[in-house]
Design an enzyme around this catalytic site. Structure first.
Site, PDB file in Angstrom:
ATOM      1  CD  GLU A  30      -2.977  -1.171   2.278  1.00  0.00           C
ATOM      2  OE1 GLU A  30      -2.694  -0.643   3.360  1.00  0.00           O
ATOM      3  OE2 GLU A  30      -4.094  -1.693   2.026  1.00  0.00           O
ATOM      4  CG  ASP A  63      -7.643  -5.384   5.266  1.00  0.00           C
ATOM      5  OD1 ASP A  63      -7.151  -5.656   6.368  1.00  0.00           O
ATOM      6  OD2 ASP A  63      -7.648  -4.238   4.785  1.00  0.00           O
ATOM      7  CD  GLU A 108      -9.815  -1.135   8.378  1.00  0.00           C
ATOM      8  OE1 GLU A 108      -8.854  -1.668   8.956  1.00  0.00           O
ATOM      9  OE2 GLU A 108      -9.752  -0.661   7.229  1.00  0.00           O
TER      10      GLU A 108
HETATM   11  C1  GCU Z   1      -6.161  -2.018   6.023  1.00  0.00           C
HETATM   12  C2  GCU Z   1      -6.482  -0.670   6.590  1.00  0.00           C
HETATM   13  C3  GCU Z   1      -5.337   0.276   6.455  1.00  0.00           C
HETATM   14  C4  GCU Z   1      -4.052  -0.357   7.012  1.00  0.00           C
HETATM   15  C5  GCU Z   1      -3.815  -1.703   6.384  1.00  0.00           C
HETATM   16  C6  GCU Z   1      -2.672  -2.484   6.992  1.00  0.00           C
HETATM   17  O1  GCU Z   1      -6.077  -1.947   4.650  1.00  0.00           O
HETATM   18  O2  GCU Z   1      -7.623  -0.150   5.973  1.00  0.00           O
HETATM   19  O3  GCU Z   1      -5.667   1.439   7.141  1.00  0.00           O
HETATM   20  O4  GCU Z   1      -2.965   0.461   6.805  1.00  0.00           O
HETATM   21  O5  GCU Z   1      -4.951  -2.504   6.539  1.00  0.00           O
HETATM   22  O6  GCU Z   1      -2.941  -3.469   7.664  1.00  0.00           O
HETATM   23  O7  GCU Z   1      -1.515  -2.146   6.804  1.00  0.00           O
END
Ligand code: GCU
Length: 651
Positions: free
Chosen positions: A268, A347, A375
């Site tokens: 990400e 997730d 979440e």
């Molecule tokens: C999810 C979450 C993110 C977080 C990511 C992670 O995608 O929405 O906010 O950074 O998990 O576990 O790194």
């Protein structure tokens, strides 16, 4: 000061009947710092429970050890395990210094819960029991649902009395590590490993350590660039390797209690070894080498996937990503590296299969990552007790060829994304504290049942009133199933609002880049992950691959995760898929209403402030559950034009 109002959660000791005479004095043998903490904690507990202040004797002064007392004995060779024994009025708690602390909390718990079986020996199921905080240095918390950070504010590290109150909560349920900053390490957070912050971090780590907790930090893999002034972060570059070694020498000499680092790399948008054509093993091992002289650990996350997918591409399957990236690297990580694997391949959805990666790592240490920050499970505005789900995950058999092949047998510990913040009850929703407590207890003792943990937490928090225990336990135990019913059906996931992840939005993620598609049309829904589809089922060891690939043997709660099926498909219950969706949503919303009924019966039995706080959230949960019900049902009604057999209102 803001954030300094806080409750003692499940550690607000109260007057308790039947505490033995041993509570009159505490005798300590041993000088460990956690043993001292144990004695102080016991003293406070006994004071509150009996109304009398116990006499405490330390060190060589052993007057009193032959009359009723609690005798705390530190054993040099002991670790985190403890033994407890009541004999002739003397309650002996022995173990390593941390073990005695856990034993002291066990004793307090038994007294509070009315458990009179005092003879027990316990050692933690696993060495690592961690929380991961996603706190940012500006004081915000990524996916935080309980206020601001109590670790950081205005780019400064905060150390105050709340630091200790927090460490106490964690120790009381068996947690022994906490990574305090967000895994997405950016801006000022990259500088946590510089002299600007190390002094404060040392203070915090010493407070933590008094409670047997190691401080961990999340690390910026590109730190050689962002703070080191180097032109690269290539893990095989000699200058980069030397930079990390020097850096770690500096960091560990300033913060000797530091446990190590959590790393989110090549995920990400976070930097990682891929940018330099290197593997995860090369990246992790480089850091592992730098922290090894200090006993440090590198916790390397496996949440790695392509987050720039094209929804039109039906071949790429995000679910495959962790296994595709890490299974081939089994055996190539240093022994102070743990791979931290999210429980499922996607997730933290309310229902996902267990990640197949647990079945593939035979020569690599790993941790199970779960998320108690809710979440995707109601964001601490809905009650969703997650411990039953964690139990299922731990007992999931991987069929990795070993005699004991469950996830619990494979892992070296558990990490949970934390649900705490500066709200005065720590967790936003009062009942969400059961997830924090429960995570710790389960990580310490994998064999405990979700029900027993709930019972303990309720007794500790609200006392032992029969109705209180019965109703709250019922609420907790049914909450995950209810949430699952009124949200996305049968393992499909992702029907939540994009970005916030709160509330329904059936196609919110459908035409996006995140690889999270349900592909519903007017005839069918689901992703074919069998060998005829994306082949994800083949990542499981036999016989799981075949079980999942066959729609007849695939567990029904995961049917749409693995299979694409027509709405007219008949489930084992005899219902069609579409009718199941309608029914589950009406049922789930009904169960949200039932939560309110059960709670209202407790008016006058729980403290009025807490009663109202919870009631307010339950009302919101019901509203939100009805919203989910109507949006999801209407979505499918409009797609399929198949009416509800029971003729209920669809829009
Ligand atoms: C999810 C979450 C993110 C977080 C990511 C992670 O995608 O929405 O906010 O950074 O998990 O576990 O790194």
């Amino acid at each position: 000061m803001e954030g300094l109002e806080y409750s003692r959660a499940w550690l607000a000791y109260r007057k308790t009947e039947g505490v033995g005479d041993f509570a009159g004095s505490i005798v300590c043998r041993g000088g460990g710092v956690q043993l001292k903490t144990a004695a102080t904690e016991l003293k406070a507990a006994f004071e509150a429970m009996t109304g009398r202040t116990p006499e405490t004797m330390e060190g060589e002064d052993e007057r009193g050890a032959d009359r009723p007392c609690v005798l705390l004995i530190e054993e040099a060779s002991g670790g985190e395990g403890y033994r407890m024994e009541l004999k002739d009025g003397v309650m002996t708690v022995s173990g390593g210094s941390c073990g005695v602390l856990y034993g002291a909390f066990a004793l307090i718990r038994k007294l509070a819960c009315g458990d009179t079986d005092f003879n027990e020996a316990k050692a933690p199921s696993k060495p690592l029991r961690m929380l991961n905080h996603w706190d940012n240095l500006d004081g915000s918390i990524e996916r935080g649902y309980s206020g601001a950070s109590f670790f950081f504010r205005d780019n400064k590290v905060v150390v105050n009395e709340r630091t200790e109150a927090y460490a106490r909560l964690l120790a009381s349920c068996g947690i022994n590590g906490a990574a305090i900053n967000n895994v997405n390490v950016k801006g000022a957070a990259s500088r946590l490993i510089t002299s600007e912050y190390l002094g404060r971090l040392r203070e915090m780590s010493e407070i933590f350590w008094r409670w047997g907790i190691r401080l961990y930090l999340s690390l910026d893999f590109a730190a050689p660039l962002s703070i080191g002034g180097l032109g690269t972060a290539d893990p095989l570059d000699e200058a980069v390797r030397a930079w990390w070694k020097d850096k770690m020498a500096e960091v560990f000499s300033a913060v000797p209690r530091l446990g190590g680092f959590v790393v989110k790399a090549d995920s990400e948008g976070r930097p990682g070894p891929f940018s330099y054509g290197r593997s995860h093993a090369e990246g992790a091992n480089m850091l592992a080498e730098a922290v090894r002289p200090y006993g440090g650990l590198i916790i390397w996350r496996c949440f790695v996937y392509n987050c720039r997918q094209d929804w039109r591409d039906t071949k790429t399957d995000r679910a495959r990503a962790a296994c595709d990236s890490f299974a081939p690297l089994d055996g190539s990580f240093a022994d102070n590296v743990y791979l931290q694997i999210k429980n499922g391949p996607m997730d933290f959805q309310v229902r996902e299969p267990v990640s197949p990666l647990f079945g593939k790592l035979r020569r690599t240490k790993c941790l199970l990552e779960v998320q108690i920050a809710q979440e995707y499970t109601g964001q601490q505005r809905h009650v969703c007790y997650l411990i039953p789900q964690f139990k299922e995950i731990l007992s999931f058999r991987t069929f990795n060829g070993s005699e004991r092949d469950a996830v619990a047998d494979v892992i070296g510990g558990m990490a949970a994304v934390s649900n705490t913040g500066s709200d005065c009850n720590w967790t936003g929703h009062d009942l969400a504290a059961a997830n924090l407590y429960g995570f710790g207890r389960l990580a310490f003792d994998n064999a405990l049942s979700a029900e027993d943990i709930a019972g303990e937490w309720i007794a500790l928090t609200y006392g032992r009133g029969e109705k209180v225990i019965r109703n709250i336990r019922k609420m907790l135990m049914n909450s995950h199933a209810a949430y699952e019913k009124y949200t996305a059906p049968l393992g499909i996931g992702w029907m939540c609002a994009p970005g916030t992840h709160y509330g329904p939005s059936p196609e919110g993620y459908e035409y996006d880049r995140w690889g999270t598609y349900h592909r519903a049309d007017h005839l069918a829904i689901g992703v074919d992950r069998t060998p005829a589809g994306t082949g994800y089922t083949e990542q499981y060891n036999p016989p799981l691959n075949a079980i999942y690939a066959d729609r007849e043997t695939c567990p029904e709660e995961l049917l749409l995760f693995f299979h694409r099926l027509p709405y007219t498909y008949r489930l084992k219950s005899g219902k069609t898929l579409i009718q199941h969706i309608y029914d589950a949503h009406f049922e789930g919303a009904g169960e949200a209403a039932e939560l309110i009924r059960l709670w209202k019966e407790l008016e006058g039995e729980v403290e009025p402030g807490a009663y109202l706080r919870v009631l307010e959230r339950l009302n919101e949960q019901l509203q939100s559950a009805e919203e989910w019900r109507d949006v999801i049902n209407s979505y499918f009604w409009r797609k399929t034009m198949i009416p509800d057999e029971k003729g209920r209102k669809l829009y």
